[in-house]
Design a protein around this motif. Structure first.
Motif, PDB file in Angstrom:
ATOM      1  N   THR A   1     -78.828  -6.169 -52.486  1.00  0.00           N
ATOM      2  CA  THR A   1     -79.837  -7.126 -52.019  1.00  0.00           C
ATOM      3  C   THR A   1     -81.206  -6.474 -51.948  1.00  0.00           C
ATOM      4  O   THR A   1     -82.222  -7.080 -52.321  1.00  0.00           O
ATOM      5  CB  THR A   1     -79.436  -7.688 -50.645  1.00  0.00           C
ATOM      6  OG1 THR A   1     -78.141  -8.279 -50.729  1.00  0.00           O
ATOM      7  CG2 THR A   1     -80.432  -8.737 -50.167  1.00  0.00           C
TER       8      THR A   1
ATOM      9  N   GLU B   1     -82.711  -6.213 -55.295  1.00  0.00           N
ATOM     10  CA  GLU B   1     -83.213  -7.527 -55.686  1.00  0.00           C
ATOM     11  C   GLU B   1     -84.588  -7.780 -55.069  1.00  0.00           C
ATOM     12  O   GLU B   1     -85.500  -8.287 -55.734  1.00  0.00           O
ATOM     13  CB  GLU B   1     -82.228  -8.611 -55.230  1.00  0.00           C
ATOM     14  CG  GLU B   1     -82.594 -10.025 -55.620  1.00  0.00           C
ATOM     15  CD  GLU B   1     -82.193 -10.389 -57.035  1.00  0.00           C
ATOM     16  OE1 GLU B   1     -82.536 -11.492 -57.474  1.00  0.00           O
ATOM     17  OE2 GLU B   1     -81.553  -9.553 -57.706  1.00  0.00           O
TER      18      GLU B   1
ATOM     19  N   GLU C   1     -77.052 -13.711 -47.119  1.00  0.00           N
ATOM     20  CA  GLU C   1     -78.372 -13.093 -47.199  1.00  0.00           C
ATOM     21  C   GLU C   1     -78.810 -12.938 -48.651  1.00  0.00           C
ATOM     22  O   GLU C   1     -79.952 -13.264 -49.016  1.00  0.00           O
ATOM     23  CB  GLU C   1     -78.332 -11.725 -46.504  1.00  0.00           C
ATOM     24  CG  GLU C   1     -79.650 -11.002 -46.437  1.00  0.00           C
ATOM     25  CD  GLU C   1     -79.513  -9.682 -45.708  1.00  0.00           C
ATOM     26  OE1 GLU C   1     -80.152  -9.505 -44.654  1.00  0.00           O
ATOM     27  OE2 GLU C   1     -78.742  -8.800 -46.181  1.00  0.00           O
ATOM     28  N   ARG C   2     -77.892 -12.430 -49.496  1.00  0.00           N
ATOM     29  CA  ARG C   2     -78.213 -12.251 -50.920  1.00  0.00           C
ATOM     30  C   ARG C   2     -78.505 -13.610 -51.575  1.00  0.00           C
ATOM     31  O   ARG C   2     -79.460 -13.758 -52.351  1.00  0.00           O
ATOM     32  CB  ARG C   2     -77.028 -11.567 -51.617  1.00  0.00           C
ATOM     33  CG  ARG C   2     -77.193 -11.384 -53.133  1.00  0.00           C
ATOM     34  CD  ARG C   2     -78.267 -10.362 -53.458  1.00  0.00           C
ATOM     35  NE  ARG C   2     -78.426 -10.197 -54.893  1.00  0.00           N
ATOM     36  CZ  ARG C   2     -77.722  -9.348 -55.636  1.00  0.00           C
ATOM     37  NH1 ARG C   2     -76.796  -8.575 -55.068  1.00  0.00           N
ATOM     38  NH2 ARG C   2     -77.958  -9.231 -56.923  1.00  0.00           N
TER      39      ARG C   2
ATOM     40  N   GLU D   1     -82.021 -14.785 -53.348  1.00  0.00           N
ATOM     41  CA  GLU D   1     -82.061 -15.191 -54.756  1.00  0.00           C
ATOM     42  C   GLU D   1     -82.676 -16.575 -54.915  1.00  0.00           C
ATOM     43  O   GLU D   1     -83.490 -16.798 -55.821  1.00  0.00           O
ATOM     44  CB  GLU D   1     -80.650 -15.162 -55.342  1.00  0.00           C
ATOM     45  CG  GLU D   1     -80.098 -13.749 -55.543  1.00  0.00           C
ATOM     46  CD  GLU D   1     -78.647 -13.735 -55.977  1.00  0.00           C
ATOM     47  OE1 GLU D   1     -78.195 -12.698 -56.499  1.00  0.00           O
ATOM     48  OE2 GLU D   1     -77.956 -14.759 -55.792  1.00  0.00           O
TER      49      GLU D   1
ATOM     50  N   ARG E   1     -73.811 -10.816 -45.322  1.00  0.00           N
ATOM     51  CA  ARG E   1     -74.524 -10.180 -46.434  1.00  0.00           C
ATOM     52  C   ARG E   1     -74.513 -11.071 -47.682  1.00  0.00           C
ATOM     53  O   ARG E   1     -75.479 -11.103 -48.440  1.00  0.00           O
ATOM     54  CB  ARG E   1     -73.907  -8.816 -46.762  1.00  0.00           C
ATOM     55  CG  ARG E   1     -74.083  -7.772 -45.657  1.00  0.00           C
ATOM     56  CD  ARG E   1     -75.540  -7.501 -45.365  1.00  0.00           C
ATOM     57  NE  ARG E   1     -75.689  -6.604 -44.223  1.00  0.00           N
ATOM     58  CZ  ARG E   1     -76.742  -6.596 -43.412  1.00  0.00           C
ATOM     59  NH1 ARG E   1     -77.739  -7.429 -43.624  1.00  0.00           N
ATOM     60  NH2 ARG E   1     -76.804  -5.760 -42.407  1.00  0.00           N
TER      61      ARG E   1
END
Length: 313
Positions: free
Chosen positions: A223, A226, A195-196, A200, A192
């Motif tokens: 996430t 975002e 992934e974030r 970004e 995770r």
């Protein structure tokens, strides 16, 4: 241990699951439903959660079917394996403080439209929702494996003459290994984080792009927020049978090999995530449509949205 998302499948029911509902304790049944739904939302197998929580699969199965009166320590271990608080696992987290209770009172009984407006307003108030002028030109495709995100995403990017990014490939670049190896070696929490970070950086680099996202991106609220803030999101929706058929057509037999209850599990994962997928700006239902028809529907929906935003190509 493979904790991958969309093809994670359940083990067979235990004998206790055959008990009539009126013979089960309602509190334990509610708790079991919550555990099962949290697991489905995160796309984790029962075996993976049992291993991460250091409990037996049978113990976890009994808990999920409402016939296991687990100790508080076991529940804490299960909550850790599901990456949630114990409060979320056993009850409503909004009981944790007076402010939570007052906020909950204001929101309780409101419809989805009101709740969405409140979420956006809170994001703006707290500075977490960016007023991103490029949002309409970043198209992010969300949905389960087999939805056609990679194929349709590349076609859409070609049509719009913008770059195409598969977020899973960007995650692998950051990690220096495959998605499967990230899960196996470092666990879901590490995945995770990658992934974030990948999302970004993609948002930072590209003002115009089509992004194919992993199916489980909705499992992490930070996430997903975002993604919603910086991209126009499109849910590629399909019937569970079509998801499974497309995965098998790609030569991936892991879902069928992993469990005799593959379709039941796929439906459960879809049901667990549908409420999050439905937050997308656009929903494109590809059920019963071939590739050209699905693409034309996606293309027209995205271009209509761009025209409304004044950014048509």
């Amino acid at each position: 241990m493979n904790e991958r998302t969309d093809d994670a499948l359940l083990t067979a029911p235990t004998e206790g699951s055959e008990l009539p509902d009126d013979a089960k304790n309602p509190l334990l049944v509610t708790l079991g439903d919550r555990v099962r739904n949290l697991r489905a939302r995160r796309g984790l197998t029962r075996k993976a959660v049992a291993q991460a929580a250091a409990v037996s699969e049978r113990h976890l199965a009994n808990l999920e079917y409402g016939i296991g009166n687990a100790s508080i320590l076991v529940l804490q271990q299960v909550a850790g394996a599901l990456q949630c608080s114990l409060a979320e696992l056993v009850g409503d987290v909004t009981t944790s403080s007076p402010e939570w209770l007052l906020i909950r009172e204001l929101l309780e009984g409101r419809g989805e439209a009101d709740l969405r407006r409140a979420r956006v307003a809170i994001g703006e108030l707290l500075g977490t929702a960016a007023n991103d002028p490029a949002r309409a030109r970043r198209i992010a495709l969300i949905g389960l494996r087999g939805a056609g995100k990679s194929t349709l995403g590349q076609m859409l990017a070609d049509d719009l003459d913008v770059p195409f990014v598969e977020l899973s490939r960007e995650i692998e670049k950051f990690a220096g290994c495959s998605v499967r190896e990230i899960h196996d070696l470092y666990g879901t929490n590490a995945y995770r984080r990658y992934e974030r970070r990948a999302l970004e950086e993609t948002v930072q680099i590209y003002g115009e792009v089509v992004i194919a996202t992993p199916g489980g991106i909705v499992s992490d609220p930070a996430t997903f927020n975002e993604l919603l803030a910086h991209c126009t999101t499109v849910w590629l929706q399909a019937a569970p049978e079509e998801h499974m058929g497309r995965v098998r057509a790609q030569g991936d037999t892991r879902p069928m090999a992993a469990s005799r209850e593959a379709m039941d599990d796929l439906r459960r994962i879809l049901n667990g995530r549908a409420a999050f997928y439905s937050k997308a700006d656009i929903t494109v239902d590809t059920s019963g449509r071939d590739l050209p028809a699905s693409f034309e529907l996606l293309r027209s929906s995205v271009r209509e949205n761009m025209a409304r935003a004044g950014t048509a190509a």
